[in-house]
Design a protein around this motif. Structure first.
Motif, mmCIF file in Angstrom:
data_model
loop_
_atom_site.group_PDB
_atom_site.id
_atom_site.type_symbol
_atom_site.label_atom_id
_atom_site.label_comp_id
_atom_site.label_asym_id
_atom_site.label_seq_id
_atom_site.Cartn_x
_atom_site.Cartn_y
_atom_site.Cartn_z
ATOM 1 N N ALA A 75 -8.773 -5.049 -4.925
ATOM 2 C CA ALA A 75 -9.226 -3.710 -5.322
ATOM 3 C C ALA A 75 -8.235 -2.638 -4.851
ATOM 4 C CB ALA A 75 -10.622 -3.441 -4.764
ATOM 5 N N VAL A 76 -7.731 -2.786 -3.637
ATOM 6 C CA VAL A 76 -6.714 -1.851 -3.140
ATOM 7 C C VAL A 76 -5.457 -1.942 -4.004
ATOM 8 C CG1 VAL A 76 -5.141 -1.362 -1.216
ATOM 9 C CG2 VAL A 76 -7.561 -1.763 -0.765
ATOM 10 N N ASP A 77 -5.044 -3.148 -4.340
ATOM 11 C CA ASP A 77 -3.848 -3.334 -5.158
ATOM 12 C C ASP A 77 -3.983 -2.662 -6.524
ATOM 13 O OD1 ASP A 77 -2.696 -4.781 -3.091
ATOM 14 O OD2 ASP A 77 -3.091 -6.739 -4.013
ATOM 15 N N VAL A 78 -5.176 -2.722 -7.116
ATOM 16 C CA VAL A 78 -5.403 -2.096 -8.417
ATOM 17 C C VAL A 78 -5.271 -0.574 -8.315
ATOM 18 C CG1 VAL A 78 -7.217 -1.607 -10.114
ATOM 19 C CG2 VAL A 78 -6.784 -3.937 -9.413
ATOM 20 N N VAL A 79 -5.806 -0.006 -7.258
ATOM 21 C CA VAL A 79 -5.685 1.445 -7.061
ATOM 22 C C VAL A 79 -4.236 1.816 -6.762
ATOM 23 C CG1 VAL A 79 -6.410 3.412 -5.640
ATOM 24 C CG2 VAL A 79 -8.098 1.700 -6.366
ATOM 25 N N ALA A 80 -3.538 0.971 -6.029
ATOM 26 C CA ALA A 80 -2.129 1.232 -5.704
ATOM 27 C C ALA A 80 -1.243 1.255 -6.944
ATOM 28 C CB ALA A 80 -1.617 0.192 -4.709
ATOM 29 N N GLU A 81 -1.705 0.660 -8.029
ATOM 30 C CA GLU A 81 -0.934 0.705 -9.276
ATOM 31 C C GLU A 81 -0.859 2.110 -9.858
ATOM 32 O OE1 GLU A 81 -2.652 -2.125 -11.970
ATOM 33 O OE2 GLU A 81 -2.183 -3.827 -10.670
ATOM 34 N N VAL A 82 -1.807 2.978 -9.499
ATOM 35 C CA VAL A 82 -1.823 4.344 -10.046
ATOM 36 C C VAL A 82 -1.603 5.417 -8.988
ATOM 37 C CG1 VAL A 82 -3.280 3.704 -11.991
ATOM 38 C CG2 VAL A 82 -4.345 4.541 -9.880
ATOM 39 N N SER A 83 -1.388 5.011 -7.748
ATOM 40 C CA SER A 83 -1.193 5.974 -6.670
ATOM 41 C C SER A 83 -0.198 5.428 -5.656
ATOM 42 C CB SER A 83 -2.531 6.254 -5.978
ATOM 43 O OG SER A 83 -2.366 7.190 -4.934
ATOM 44 N N PRO A 84 0.741 6.256 -5.229
ATOM 45 C CA PRO A 84 1.743 5.781 -4.276
ATOM 46 C C PRO A 84 1.195 5.566 -2.865
ATOM 47 C CG PRO A 84 2.016 8.119 -4.668
ATOM 48 C CD PRO A 84 0.959 7.643 -5.619
#
Length: 100
Positions: free
Chosen positions: A59-68
Motif C-alpha cells: 500500500a505504501v509502494d502504491v502511494v509512493a508511485e504518485v508522491s515523492p
C-alpha cells in the motif's frame, strides 16, 4: 494481529486532497483478502505478522508511485492465538454498553 495504519502522500490535488492516493492504498488492502475496515482516519487489517506487513508495504509502494514522499502512521495489537478480533473487540464493547 490487528494493524491500524494511515498512509499520506506529501502531495495532493489542487485542494490539498489526497483521496485518490488513499483509495489506491485501500484498494491494495481490500484485494489482499485479509479482514479489513476503513474509517475516516485509519484502515485496519487483521492477519499474521508477515502477511499484514506485506500488505502495508504494498500500500505504501502504491502511494509512493504518485508522491515523492509518503507518511505512514501504524499501530499494532499483537495478541498471539487470537483471530477474528477486528469484529470481536467491537462486539465486546457493544455488550458492555448494553449492560450500562
Amino acid at each position: 494481529m490487528i494493524v491500524a495504519f494511515s498512509i499520506s502522500p506529501t502531495t495532493g490535488d489542487e485542494t490539498g486532497g489526497v483521496s485518490e492516493a488513499v483509495a489506491a492504498a485501500v484498494r491494495v488492502v481490500r484485494e489482499s483478502g485479509l479482514p479489513n475496515e476503513t474509517n475516516a482516519m485509519f484502515t485496519n487489517i487483521e492477519g499474521e505478522w508477515d502477511e499484514v506487513m506485506a500488505v502495508v508495504k504494498k500500500a505504501v509502494d502504491v502511494v509512493a508511485e504518485v508522491s515523492p514522499r509518503v507518511g505512514l502512521v501504524l499501530k499494532a495489537d499483537i495478541r498471539p492465538g487470537f483471530t477474528g478480533q477486528l469484529s470481536a473487540k467491537i462486539e465486546r464493547v457493544e455488550r458492555a454498553l448494553e449492560q450500562a
